[in-house]
Write a protein that holds these residues in place. Structure first.
Motif, mmCIF file in Angstrom:
data_model
loop_
_atom_site.group_PDB
_atom_site.id
_atom_site.type_symbol
_atom_site.label_atom_id
_atom_site.label_comp_id
_atom_site.label_asym_id
_atom_site.label_seq_id
_atom_site.Cartn_x
_atom_site.Cartn_y
_atom_site.Cartn_z
ATOM 1 N N ARG A 194 39.163 81.852 40.544
ATOM 2 C CA ARG A 194 40.404 81.322 39.783
ATOM 3 C C ARG A 194 40.144 81.986 38.152
ATOM 4 O O ARG A 194 41.333 82.136 37.724
ATOM 5 N N THR A 206 39.408 68.681 32.752
ATOM 6 C CA THR A 206 40.562 69.657 32.347
ATOM 7 C C THR A 206 40.037 70.986 33.063
ATOM 8 O O THR A 206 41.032 71.700 33.730
ATOM 9 N N ALA A 229 43.187 75.555 29.791
ATOM 10 C CA ALA A 229 41.823 75.091 29.801
ATOM 11 C C ALA A 229 41.093 75.908 29.010
ATOM 12 O O ALA A 229 40.106 75.341 28.246
ATOM 13 N N GLY A 246 49.647 79.429 37.996
ATOM 14 C CA GLY A 246 48.520 78.907 37.700
ATOM 15 C C GLY A 246 48.025 79.419 36.358
ATOM 16 O O GLY A 246 47.007 78.870 35.681
ATOM 17 N N ASN A 288 42.222 72.592 36.418
ATOM 18 C CA ASN A 288 42.956 73.779 36.392
ATOM 19 C C ASN A 288 42.225 74.569 37.328
ATOM 20 O O ASN A 288 42.528 75.810 37.172
ATOM 21 N N GLY A 319 48.001 77.183 33.207
ATOM 22 C CA GLY A 319 46.858 76.224 33.126
ATOM 23 C C GLY A 319 45.461 76.806 32.895
ATOM 24 O O GLY A 319 44.672 75.977 32.087
ATOM 25 N N VAL A 320 45.124 77.870 33.390
ATOM 26 C CA VAL A 320 43.935 78.562 33.038
ATOM 27 C C VAL A 320 43.894 78.994 31.504
ATOM 28 O O VAL A 320 42.741 78.617 30.959
#
Length: 110
Positions: free
Chosen positions: A77, A53, A13, A6, A57, A9-10
């Motif tokens: 996260r 978004t 974003a 992940g 994420n 994705g972070v």
């Protein structure tokens, strides 16, 4: 290579300055989408794309009460980025330490 699920994705974003600013604002506490949107000179539909978004994420969570959608930061996260950066820092610190040893050895030979 370590598995950093992940993190891509972070970073995706966080690549946008509007989304980074939303994260900064939410660092002070939850806020409604309307409150957040006032900080930006863009239309509400455009702003909602940024919210989706960030939510998609996992950086923020939204809850809806009546007609008000409230956003809150998911600090766990966001910590995945910190963990990834810490791992990279350890790798590069190790490499620069080895470079220092090599450089010191070359200096001694002179």
């Amino acid at each position: 290579m370590a598995n950093h699920d992940g993190v891509n994705g972070v970073f995706l974003a966080l690549a946008d300055p509007t989304r980074r600013e939303v994260i900064r604002i939410l660092g002070s506490g939850p806020a409604s989408v309307g409150e957040l949107a006032k900080s930006f000179a863009i239309t509400l539909p455009s702003f909602m794309k940024h919210v989706r978004t960030l939510e998609g994420n996992g950086l923020i969570r939204t809850t809806k009460r009546g007609r008000v959608r409230t956003c809150s930061l998911d600090r766990d996260r966001l910590a995945t980025v910190g963990d990834w950066l810490d791992a990279q820092r350890r790798i590069w610190d190790s490499r620069t330490d080895r470079l220092e040893v090599v450089a010191a050895g070359l200096e001694e030979r002179r």
